[in-house]
Design an enzyme around this catalytic site. Structure first.
Site, PDB file in Angstrom:
ATOM      1  N   HIS A  50       1.938   4.128   9.693  1.00 36.03           N
ATOM      2  CA  HIS A  50       3.096   3.425   9.128  1.00 36.03           C
ATOM      3  C   HIS A  50       3.966   2.848  10.243  1.00 36.03           C
ATOM      4  O   HIS A  50       4.408   1.697  10.179  1.00 36.03           O
ATOM      5  CB  HIS A  50       3.955   4.396   8.303  1.00 36.03           C
ATOM      6  CG  HIS A  50       3.276   4.982   7.102  1.00 36.03           C
ATOM      7  ND1 HIS A  50       3.071   6.341   6.957  1.00 36.03           N
ATOM      8  CD2 HIS A  50       2.781   4.408   5.984  1.00 36.03           C
ATOM      9  CE1 HIS A  50       2.469   6.572   5.798  1.00 36.03           C
ATOM     10  NE2 HIS A  50       2.278   5.421   5.182  1.00 36.03           N
ATOM     11  N   GLY A  60      -1.617  -2.534   6.055  1.00 32.82           N
ATOM     12  CA  GLY A  60      -2.635  -1.938   6.923  1.00 32.82           C
ATOM     13  C   GLY A  60      -4.064  -2.259   6.489  1.00 32.82           C
ATOM     14  O   GLY A  60      -4.356  -2.360   5.299  1.00 32.82           O
ATOM     15  N   LYS A 115      -6.404  -0.230   6.625  1.00 27.23           N
ATOM     16  CA  LYS A 115      -6.967   0.959   5.982  1.00 27.23           C
ATOM     17  C   LYS A 115      -7.131   0.738   4.479  1.00 27.23           C
ATOM     18  O   LYS A 115      -8.091   1.217   3.872  1.00 27.23           O
ATOM     19  CB  LYS A 115      -6.083   2.160   6.248  1.00 27.23           C
ATOM     20  CG  LYS A 115      -6.496   3.272   5.372  1.00 27.23           C
ATOM     21  CD  LYS A 115      -6.249   4.628   5.842  1.00 27.23           C
ATOM     22  CE  LYS A 115      -6.505   5.540   4.698  1.00 27.23           C
ATOM     23  NZ  LYS A 115      -5.400   5.466   3.739  1.00 27.23           N
ATOM     24  N   MET A 166       4.804   4.568   0.984  1.00 25.29           N
ATOM     25  CA  MET A 166       5.122   5.629   0.023  1.00 25.29           C
ATOM     26  C   MET A 166       5.639   6.870   0.744  1.00 25.29           C
ATOM     27  O   MET A 166       5.713   7.951   0.164  1.00 25.29           O
ATOM     28  CB  MET A 166       3.902   5.967  -0.830  1.00 25.29           C
ATOM     29  CG  MET A 166       3.447   4.763  -1.672  1.00 25.29           C
ATOM     30  SD  MET A 166       2.579   5.218  -3.156  1.00 25.29           S
ATOM     31  CE  MET A 166       1.218   6.145  -2.487  1.00 25.29           C
ATOM     32  N   GLY A 167       6.004   6.724   2.011  1.00 28.41           N
ATOM     33  CA  GLY A 167       6.588   7.840   2.740  1.00 28.41           C
ATOM     34  C   GLY A 167       5.557   8.817   3.265  1.00 28.41           C
ATOM     35  O   GLY A 167       4.377   8.501   3.360  1.00 28.41           O
ATOM     36  N   ASN A 168       6.032  10.035   3.623  1.00 30.36           N
ATOM     37  CA  ASN A 168       5.225  10.987   4.381  1.00 30.36           C
ATOM     38  C   ASN A 168       4.668  10.242   5.604  1.00 30.36           C
ATOM     39  O   ASN A 168       3.466  10.161   5.834  1.00 30.36           O
ATOM     40  CB  ASN A 168       4.103  11.604   3.530  1.00 30.36           C
ATOM     41  CG  ASN A 168       3.461  12.780   4.249  1.00 30.36           C
ATOM     42  OD1 ASN A 168       2.253  12.827   4.436  1.00 30.36           O
ATOM     43  ND2 ASN A 168       4.268  13.709   4.699  1.00 30.36           N
TER      44      ASN A 168
HETATM   45  P1  AMP Z   1       1.018   4.137   1.992  1.00 31.62           P
HETATM   46  O1  AMP Z   1       2.256   4.855   2.380  1.00 31.62           O
HETATM   47  O2  AMP Z   1      -0.217   4.965   2.027  1.00 31.62           O
HETATM   48  O3  AMP Z   1       1.183   3.320   0.731  1.00 31.62           O
HETATM   49  O4  AMP Z   1       0.770   3.040   3.139  1.00 31.62           O
HETATM   50  C1  AMP Z   1       1.774   2.114   3.486  1.00 31.62           C
HETATM   51  C2  AMP Z   1       1.192   1.082   4.440  1.00 31.62           C
HETATM   52  O5  AMP Z   1       0.691   1.729   5.615  1.00 31.62           O
HETATM   53  C3  AMP Z   1       0.004   0.311   3.842  1.00 31.62           C
HETATM   54  O6  AMP Z   1       0.096  -1.054   4.231  1.00 31.62           O
HETATM   55  C4  AMP Z   1      -1.179   1.002   4.466  1.00 31.62           C
HETATM   56  O7  AMP Z   1      -2.321   0.175   4.546  1.00 31.62           O
HETATM   57  C5  AMP Z   1      -0.641   1.342   5.836  1.00 31.62           C
HETATM   58  N1  AMP Z   1      -1.415   2.433   6.443  1.00 31.62           N
HETATM   59  C6  AMP Z   1      -1.818   3.589   5.839  1.00 31.62           C
HETATM   60  N2  AMP Z   1      -2.566   4.317   6.686  1.00 31.62           N
HETATM   61  C7  AMP Z   1      -2.643   3.612   7.846  1.00 31.62           C
HETATM   62  C8  AMP Z   1      -3.283   3.843   9.100  1.00 31.62           C
HETATM   63  N3  AMP Z   1      -4.004   4.945   9.326  1.00 31.62           N
HETATM   64  N4  AMP Z   1      -3.149   2.896  10.068  1.00 31.62           N
HETATM   65  C9  AMP Z   1      -2.416   1.779   9.848  1.00 31.62           C
HETATM   66  N5  AMP Z   1      -1.782   1.501   8.685  1.00 31.62           N
HETATM   67  C10 AMP Z   1      -1.899   2.409   7.698  1.00 31.62           C
END
Ligand code: AMP
Length: 289
Positions: free
Chosen positions: A43, A156, A158, A36-38
């Site tokens: 990531h 991830g 997480k 989802m960016g940021n």
């Molecule tokens: P999000 O942008 O939060 O939807 O996360 C995108 C992907 O990055 C998902 O597969 C998350 O599980 C992974 N992710 C988020 N935080 C972490 C982290 N601290 N370490 C590793 N992967 C992560």
């Protein structure tokens, strides 16, 4: 193994399909990391794993409206596309960055969208606090997988419940790809990297590692032989409250399928927690084997 290559940034499904078709014609494999960016190092670690596993790496950035509840942070969610693009370009592990708008992902609109409905696990743990969240995740991930058609999807640890539910969706819908998990990247003080960490003010940021610490204590107690799960999780919730959090849940579950863990059985477990600190909701988990 992917070599460093020029990043292509595209917004349309047809552009993604055209690029993937040229790769497929050359016999190249494709890894995919949806986000989802940021973007942060967590990531990028998924992209790095992708580059080790496949010739080409696709990353998407899409703040998916269907996975946010009406009172959640969809509007406020950090959107930092220019910085994200710069980071992805500088890191050199991603070949194609897909940055669609909502109409590209939901061509019939949100009301008329075909949705994926997940089984009961989607309404437990995080799903209990966030009704409809995981169905929204499944709805977008299914679409993205149909657009990108990767050989390997990287998610991830997480978001472990998300990982387990996507594993189930992939198996149940017979999606032809492999799913792999990347470990959780953390700040030096233990706080899991998360886009939502930027909501924390300075004093909340100091308290935030208490979530990981509370889960780590449960893990230690389990490894030391403690079997009273209710007492362990109550202790963790009390520690979180003491640190200024409002806990949603702390639970000990089975690794793999997130079923109820049996205190009498020696089986791989996971301790998971979610808690609010001010206006920020943080989640984390630790494996206990
Ligand atoms: P999000 O942008 O939060 O939807 O996360 C995108 C992907 O990055 C998902 O597969 C998350 O599980 C992974 N992710 C988020 N935080 C972490 C982290 N601290 N370490 C590793 N992967 C992560």
């Amino acid at each position: 193994m992917a070599t460093t290559s020029t990043l292509r940034v595209v917004k349309s499904v047809s552009a993604v399909r055209a690029v993937i078709a040229t790769w497929r014609a050359a016999g190249e494999t494709v890894a995919f990391a949806p986000t989802m960016g940021n973007l942060h190092a967590g990531h990028m670690s998924l992209a790095a794993l992708g580059a080790q596993a496949a010739r080409r790496v696709v990353m998407s950035i899409f703040v998916n409206p269907t996975q946010f509840g009406p009172n959640e942070d969809f509007a406020a969610y950090p959107r930092t596309l220019a910085a994200d693009e710069a980071l992805v370009a500088a890191t050199g592990t991603v070949d194609l960055l897909f940055v669609p708008d909502a109409a590209e992902i939901y061509p019939f609109g949100l009301e008329q969208a075909v949705r994926v409905q997940l089984p009961a696990l989607s309404r437990e743990l995080d799903g209990a606090s966030r009704p409809g969240h995981f169905d929204g995740v499944a709805t977008v991930v299914c679409r993205l997988l149909n657009i990108v058609t990767p050989d390997i999807l990287f998610l991830g640890q997480k978001d472990y419940q998300q990982f387990v539910l996507m594993q189930r969706m992939i198996a149940d819908l017979r999606l032809p790809l492999e799913l792999r998990m990347g470990p959780t990247l953390r700040e030096p003080d233990g706080l899991a990297l998360s886009s939502r960490n930027r909501y924390l003010d300075a004093s909340e940021r100091k308290q935030a590692p208490a979530l990981q610490a509370a889960l780590a204590k449960v893990r230690e107690q389990l490894l030391a032989g403690s079997r009273d799960f209710a007492q362990l999780t109550a202790g963790a919730r009390a520690a979180l409250e003491h640190a200024g959090f409002r806990p949603d849940y702390v639970e000990i579950r089975r690794q793999g399928d997130l079923g109820q863990a049996d205190p009498q059985r020696a089986e791989p477990r996971i301790v998971l927690g979610a808690a609010r600190l001010g206006r920020t909701r943080l989640i984390d988990n630790l494996f206990v084997d």
